[in-house]
Design an enzyme around this catalytic site. Structure first.
Site, PDB file in Angstrom:
ATOM      1  N   ASN A   7       0.842  -1.064  -0.007  1.00 12.65           N
ATOM      2  CA  ASN A   7       0.232   0.127   0.471  1.00 12.65           C
ATOM      3  C   ASN A   7       0.618   1.334   0.053  1.00 12.65           C
ATOM      4  O   ASN A   7       1.206   1.903   1.046  1.00 12.65           O
ATOM      5  CB  ASN A   7      -0.732  -0.175   0.879  1.00 12.65           C
ATOM      6  CG  ASN A   7      -2.066   1.222   1.391  1.00 12.65           C
ATOM      7  OD1 ASN A   7      -1.935   2.235   0.506  1.00 12.65           O
ATOM      8  ND2 ASN A   7      -2.753   1.311   2.447  1.00 12.65           N
ATOM      9  N   LYS A  14       3.373   0.712   3.152  1.00 14.11           N
ATOM     10  CA  LYS A  14       2.792  -0.261   3.749  1.00 14.11           C
ATOM     11  C   LYS A  14       3.475  -1.495   3.195  1.00 14.11           C
ATOM     12  O   LYS A  14       2.529  -1.911   2.319  1.00 14.11           O
ATOM     13  CB  LYS A  14       1.569  -0.276   4.411  1.00 14.11           C
ATOM     14  CG  LYS A  14       1.215   1.271   5.222  1.00 14.11           C
ATOM     15  CD  LYS A  14       0.026   1.311   6.051  1.00 14.11           C
ATOM     16  CE  LYS A  14      -0.294   2.924   6.562  1.00 14.11           C
ATOM     17  NZ  LYS A  14      -1.019   3.626   6.440  1.00 14.11           N
ATOM     18  N   ARG A  91      -2.302  -2.527  -3.809  1.00 16.86           N
ATOM     19  CA  ARG A  91      -3.995  -1.529  -3.238  1.00 16.86           C
ATOM     20  C   ARG A  91      -3.771  -0.296  -4.230  1.00 16.86           C
ATOM     21  O   ARG A  91      -2.998   0.516  -4.194  1.00 16.86           O
ATOM     22  CB  ARG A  91      -4.151  -1.084  -1.703  1.00 16.86           C
ATOM     23  CG  ARG A  91      -5.091   0.013  -1.910  1.00 16.86           C
ATOM     24  CD  ARG A  91      -4.760   0.171  -0.645  1.00 16.86           C
ATOM     25  NE  ARG A  91      -6.035   1.602  -0.362  1.00 16.86           N
ATOM     26  CZ  ARG A  91      -6.583   2.703   0.822  1.00 16.86           C
ATOM     27  NH1 ARG A  91      -5.282   2.252   1.400  1.00 16.86           N
ATOM     28  NH2 ARG A  91      -7.692   2.701   0.931  1.00 16.86           N
ATOM     29  N   HIS A 180     -12.143   2.348   0.286  1.00 14.13           N
ATOM     30  CA  HIS A 180     -12.762   0.701   0.608  1.00 14.13           C
ATOM     31  C   HIS A 180     -13.225   0.125   0.145  1.00 14.13           C
ATOM     32  O   HIS A 180     -13.834  -0.634   1.103  1.00 14.13           O
ATOM     33  CB  HIS A 180     -12.706   1.471   2.598  1.00 14.13           C
ATOM     34  CG  HIS A 180     -12.645   2.687   2.764  1.00 14.13           C
ATOM     35  ND1 HIS A 180     -13.107   3.894   3.623  1.00 14.13           N
ATOM     36  CD2 HIS A 180     -11.619   3.051   3.771  1.00 14.13           C
ATOM     37  CE1 HIS A 180     -12.363   4.532   4.512  1.00 14.13           C
ATOM     38  NE2 HIS A 180     -11.533   4.752   4.043  1.00 14.13           N
ATOM     39  N   LEU A 209     -14.611   2.690   9.845  1.00  8.11           N
ATOM     40  CA  LEU A 209     -14.998   4.307  10.981  1.00  8.11           C
ATOM     41  C   LEU A 209     -13.220   4.219  11.555  1.00  8.11           C
ATOM     42  O   LEU A 209     -12.548   3.712  12.529  1.00  8.11           O
ATOM     43  CB  LEU A 209     -15.836   4.098  11.965  1.00  8.11           C
ATOM     44  CG  LEU A 209     -17.086   4.162  11.583  1.00  8.11           C
ATOM     45  CD1 LEU A 209     -17.574   4.564  13.223  1.00  8.11           C
ATOM     46  CD2 LEU A 209     -17.741   4.927  10.447  1.00  8.11           C
ATOM     47  N   ARG A 241     -11.564  15.498   7.018  1.00  9.70           N
ATOM     48  CA  ARG A 241     -11.903  15.648   6.627  1.00  9.70           C
ATOM     49  C   ARG A 241     -13.345  15.983   6.824  1.00  9.70           C
ATOM     50  O   ARG A 241     -14.016  15.333   8.086  1.00  9.70           O
ATOM     51  CB  ARG A 241     -11.795  14.286   5.828  1.00  9.70           C
ATOM     52  CG  ARG A 241     -10.427  14.012   4.452  1.00  9.70           C
ATOM     53  CD  ARG A 241     -10.600  12.773   3.700  1.00  9.70           C
ATOM     54  NE  ARG A 241      -9.995  11.924   4.570  1.00  9.70           N
ATOM     55  CZ  ARG A 241      -9.625  10.308   3.892  1.00  9.70           C
ATOM     56  NH1 ARG A 241     -10.368  10.071   2.916  1.00  9.70           N
ATOM     57  NH2 ARG A 241      -9.124   9.455   4.987  1.00  9.70           N
ATOM     58  N   ARG A 285      -9.729   9.015  20.090  1.00  8.24           N
ATOM     59  CA  ARG A 285      -9.160   8.988  21.846  1.00  8.24           C
ATOM     60  C   ARG A 285      -9.594  10.098  22.351  1.00  8.24           C
ATOM     61  O   ARG A 285      -9.844  10.042  23.551  1.00  8.24           O
ATOM     62  CB  ARG A 285      -8.241   8.196  21.560  1.00  8.24           C
ATOM     63  CG  ARG A 285      -7.990   6.639  21.272  1.00  8.24           C
ATOM     64  CD  ARG A 285      -6.307   5.942  21.038  1.00  8.24           C
ATOM     65  NE  ARG A 285      -6.190   6.595  19.858  1.00  8.24           N
ATOM     66  CZ  ARG A 285      -5.467   5.675  18.923  1.00  8.24           C
ATOM     67  NH1 ARG A 285      -4.619   4.698  19.754  1.00  8.24           N
ATOM     68  NH2 ARG A 285      -4.703   5.973  17.829  1.00  8.24           N
ATOM     69  N   ILE A 332     -11.443   3.083  14.412  1.00  4.08           N
ATOM     70  CA  ILE A 332     -12.832   3.922  15.098  1.00  4.08           C
ATOM     71  C   ILE A 332     -14.082   2.824  15.828  1.00  4.08           C
ATOM     72  O   ILE A 332     -14.570   2.328  16.717  1.00  4.08           O
ATOM     73  CB  ILE A 332     -13.090   5.111  15.187  1.00  4.08           C
ATOM     74  CG1 ILE A 332     -12.717   6.309  14.879  1.00  4.08           C
ATOM     75  CG2 ILE A 332     -14.507   6.126  16.052  1.00  4.08           C
ATOM     76  CD1 ILE A 332     -12.343   7.744  13.948  1.00  4.08           C
ATOM     77  N   GLU A 384      -7.855  -6.075   5.415  1.00  3.83           N
ATOM     78  CA  GLU A 384      -7.980  -5.226   3.347  1.00  3.83           C
ATOM     79  C   GLU A 384      -6.924  -6.252   3.442  1.00  3.83           C
ATOM     80  O   GLU A 384      -6.801  -6.327   2.372  1.00  3.83           O
ATOM     81  CB  GLU A 384      -7.652  -3.477   3.747  1.00  3.83           C
ATOM     82  CG  GLU A 384      -8.931  -3.026   3.774  1.00  3.83           C
ATOM     83  CD  GLU A 384      -8.965  -1.246   4.157  1.00  3.83           C
ATOM     84  OE1 GLU A 384      -8.049  -1.179   5.345  1.00  3.83           O
ATOM     85  OE2 GLU A 384      -9.183  -0.479   2.933  1.00  3.83           O
TER      86      GLU A 384
HETATM   87  P1  AMP Z   1      -7.199   3.375  10.778  1.00  6.61           P
HETATM   88  O1  AMP Z   1      -7.666   4.853  10.387  1.00  6.61           O
HETATM   89  O2  AMP Z   1      -8.775   2.296  11.149  1.00  6.61           O
HETATM   90  O3  AMP Z   1      -6.306   2.792  11.489  1.00  6.61           O
HETATM   91  O4  AMP Z   1      -7.821   4.439  12.436  1.00  6.61           O
HETATM   92  C1  AMP Z   1      -7.197   4.739  12.687  1.00  6.61           C
HETATM   93  C2  AMP Z   1      -8.399   5.392  14.424  1.00  6.61           C
HETATM   94  O5  AMP Z   1      -8.653   4.855  14.711  1.00  6.61           O
HETATM   95  C3  AMP Z   1      -7.151   6.939  14.861  1.00  6.61           C
HETATM   96  O6  AMP Z   1      -7.067   7.874  14.541  1.00  6.61           O
HETATM   97  C4  AMP Z   1      -7.540   6.824  16.426  1.00  6.61           C
HETATM   98  O7  AMP Z   1      -9.058   8.016  16.447  1.00  6.61           O
HETATM   99  C5  AMP Z   1      -9.349   5.340  16.493  1.00  6.61           C
HETATM  100  N1  AMP Z   1      -8.433   4.677  17.333  1.00  6.61           N
HETATM  101  C6  AMP Z   1      -8.262   3.711  17.584  1.00  6.61           C
HETATM  102  N2  AMP Z   1      -8.262   3.086  18.842  1.00  6.61           N
HETATM  103  C7  AMP Z   1      -8.982   3.753  19.460  1.00  6.61           C
HETATM  104  C8  AMP Z   1      -9.981   3.307  20.501  1.00  6.61           C
HETATM  105  N3  AMP Z   1      -9.592   3.109  22.060  1.00  6.61           N
HETATM  106  N4  AMP Z   1     -10.585   4.779  21.285  1.00  6.61           N
HETATM  107  C9  AMP Z   1     -11.876   5.943  19.888  1.00  6.61           C
HETATM  108  N5  AMP Z   1     -11.773   5.254  18.808  1.00  6.61           N
HETATM  109  C10 AMP Z   1      -9.347   4.842  18.609  1.00  6.61           C
END
Ligand code: AMP
Length: 402
Positions: A7, A14, A91, A180, A209, A241, A285, A332, A384
């Site tokens: 990716n 990655k 990807r 996605h 999310l 965004r 978070r 998230i 993915e």
């Molecule tokens: P991703 O792009 O799928 O890797 O998601 C990254 C996002 O997941 C981070 O920017 C955080 O906002 C969110 N995230 C990760 N762990 C948590 C958690 N325990 N609670 C809330 N949001 C989280």
């Protein structure tokens, strides 16, 4: 079969080396800050061995050299010869209307990816750099392009057309594409497995999310609508965004603040969303932590985030004439009980009810609905890379049969 999944972004690469038989990654990692002399490669082997290497990695070709060197290294590697990589799955973010599925990379495919530079300037050029780098370092190993947009290619015209002159669609292919795709497809199939039902008999809503967020209506295994559009800017509120808004807003702000195209683009893509509303962070978070400390704007950002997902769930249930399951995934979706609760709250009228105890426990994959809930609600970790590996395998198998 070992498949190297790549990716390639503007400043990062990655990767995972996945054994397709066991469906497990032998090693995974990333090269961050590509383009600088302080680039860092982090490689984690399946047994937990971790190594960091820093170096002058000014181009994607050099990043691939570093990745191959660590995968082949005596102390930290997982293979002894390049030939143990049997295929590469890339990807590629935007397939436009040209690519409706994964394809073996040929000169014609490269031209197609290049033709889509115009509509995906932030992604496709970097994806293509990764492809060229592998053509240099992994000659004679089949390379496959897996497109983020492909899963959405069957969205019907009434869902993909915008209310602008049709000539803009004919001339510039301006329409909803969706992104996605590999994630939505992966978790939808996993949900069907968990429900022990044929996906062709299910109506699903999948909410990815993460840093980027999108939600998809999947009827009988087919994506029939999705929230991201011509670019990954439309739809849900995201880390930085804006998601949906009246298009006039940006014209107004451009005239008021004297912004040019690039500045307006940066405003919408980098300074909006959770970050823009909360003024705290793009990371959910931190937004939640501030909200719990009484920060009102953090609470506002959280509320806008959840409300918009709730609204989409309602509209997609209407679009499909029902829904059997809602699936949460992405950083998230997988990790935040607060967000899942905020989204599903008050959706009992749609037959959705969350079990608060299960929602809050630490299990990675789980059903979080109550016994009374007519709609199943799942948390399913996305994968993915595995999806890209499996699609790469299918393409390679199909060419071997010919
Ligand atoms: P991703 O792009 O799928 O890797 O998601 C990254 C996002 O997941 C981070 O920017 C955080 O906002 C969110 N995230 C990760 N762990 C948590 C958690 N325990 N609670 C809330 N949001 C989280």
């Amino acid at each position: 079969m070992n498949i190297l999944v790549l990716n390639c972004g503007s400043s990062s690469v990655k990767y995972q080396l996945i054994n397709e038989d066991t469906k497990l990654a032998l090693a995974r990692g990333s090269v961050e800050r590509v383009g600088t002399s302080g680039a860092i490669l982090t490689n984690v082997r399946s047994d937990g061995d971790e190594i960091k290497v820093t170096g002058d990695i000014l181009e994607h070709t050099t990043a691939i050299e570093y990745i191959l060197a660590v995968l082949l290294s005596k102390n930290h590697g997982v293979i002894t010869n390049k030939n143990e990589i049997h295929a590469v799955g890339h990807r590629v973010v935007h397939g436009g209307e040209t690519f409706t599925g994964s394809v073996l990379i040929t000169d014609e495919v490269i031209k197609g990816i290049r033709d889509n530079f115009d509509i995906a300037p932030l992604h496709n050029p970097h994806n293509l750099r990764g492809i060229h780098a592998c053509q240099t370092h992994l000659t004679n190993i089949p390379q496959v392009a897996v497109f983020d947009t492909a899963f959405h290619h069957e969205i019907p015209p009434h869902a993909y057309l915008y209310g602008i002159p049709y000539s803009l669609y004919s001339q510039y292919k301006i329409r909803r594409y969706g992104f996605h795709g590999t994630s939505h497809e992966y978790v939808a199939h996993r949900a069907a497995e968990l429900l022990r039902k044929d996906i062709k008999k299910l109506k699903l809503i999948t909410a990815h999310l993460g840093n980027g967020c999108s939600i998809t209506a999947i009827d009988k295994g087919i994506s029939v609508d999705t929230s991201m559009g011509f670019t990954p800017l439309e739809g849900l509120l995201m880390g930085t965004r804006s998601g949906d808004m009246d298009p006039s807003v940006i014209l107004y702000v451009m005239s008021k603040e004297g912004l040019n195209y690039a500045e307006a683009n940066t405003l919408l893509n980098k300074h909006s969303g959770l970050q823009g509303i909360s003024g705290v962070s793009n990371d959910m978070r931190e937004v939640i932590a501030e909200m719990n400390d009484g920060n009102k704007r953090a609470k506002l950002a959280f509320d806008v985030f959840c409300y918009r997902i709730k609204k989409y769930i309602g509209s997609y249930a209407a679009a499909m004439g029902g829904v059997d399951a809602v699936i949460f995934t992405g950083g998230i979706g997988e990790n935040s009980p607060d967000v899942r609760k905020g989204v599903i709250d008050n959706l009992q009228f749609l037959g959705m009810e969350i079990d608060k105890t299960v929602n809050a426990n630490k299990d990675k994959e789980k059903a979080i609905h109550t016994n009374k809930s007519e709609v199943s609600i799942f948390v399913i970790p996305t994968n993915e890379e595995l999806m890209i590996a499996l699609q790469t395998k299918e393409v390679v198998k199909s060419i071997k049969k010919k």
